[in-house]
Design a protein around this motif. Structure first.
Motif, PDB file in Angstrom:
ATOM      1  N   ARG A  50       0.829  -1.210   0.000  1.00  0.00           N
ATOM      2  CA  ARG A  50       0.000   0.000   0.000  1.00  0.00           C
ATOM      3  C   ARG A  50       0.862   1.258   0.000  1.00  0.00           C
ATOM      4  O   ARG A  50       0.589   2.229  -0.689  1.00  0.00           O
ATOM      5  N   TRP A  51       1.939   1.224   0.790  1.00  0.00           N
ATOM      6  CA  TRP A  51       2.831   2.370   0.879  1.00  0.00           C
ATOM      7  C   TRP A  51       3.485   2.638  -0.474  1.00  0.00           C
ATOM      8  O   TRP A  51       3.573   3.778  -0.915  1.00  0.00           O
ATOM      9  N   LYS A  54       1.016   4.202  -2.887  1.00  0.00           N
ATOM     10  CA  LYS A  54       0.831   5.627  -2.614  1.00  0.00           C
ATOM     11  C   LYS A  54       2.034   6.426  -3.109  1.00  0.00           C
ATOM     12  O   LYS A  54       1.879   7.501  -3.689  1.00  0.00           O
ATOM     13  N   ARG A  57       1.674   6.898  -6.754  1.00  0.00           N
ATOM     14  CA  ARG A  57       0.667   7.925  -7.061  1.00  0.00           C
ATOM     15  C   ARG A  57       1.246   9.327  -6.848  1.00  0.00           C
ATOM     16  O   ARG A  57       1.038  10.231  -7.650  1.00  0.00           O
ATOM     17  N   ASP A  80       1.293   9.046   7.052  1.00  0.00           N
ATOM     18  CA  ASP A  80       0.971   7.624   7.045  1.00  0.00           C
ATOM     19  C   ASP A  80       1.710   6.859   8.128  1.00  0.00           C
ATOM     20  O   ASP A  80       1.249   5.818   8.575  1.00  0.00           O
TER      21      ASP A  80
END
Length: 82
Positions: A50-51, A54, A57, A80
């Motif tokens: 997930r990190w 991100k 992105r 985060d």
């Protein structure tokens, strides 16, 4: 008293009183550690996938015409981790 108020008050102290406060806090922390009463900071594992998504992105945002400042991207990444 909030942390911000405490920081403001400490900033107004004379240097010798700041040094005394630091010595006091050091003793307190050492005693807490020695007796096992040290505050436990919860550690939450970071989902690497997930990190990385991100991060990709955020990198994509800097590749476009509307560039974002690096500091803004780093701030989001730090959020985060908190």
């Amino acid at each position: 008293m909030s942390l911000k108020e405490l920081e403001s008050t400490i900033a107004q102290l004379p240097q010798n009183e700041k040094a005394e406060l630091l010595r006091f806090l050091t003793r307190e922390l050492r005693q807490s550690s020695a007796t096992g009463n040290a505050p436990k900071v919860p550690v939450t594992p970071v989902d690497r996938t997930r990190w990385l998504q991100k991060l990709d992105r955020l990198r994509a945002l800097t590749a476009s015409d509307s560039l974002r400042p690096t500091q803004e991207i780093l701030d989001e990444l730090r959020e985060d981790r908190i």
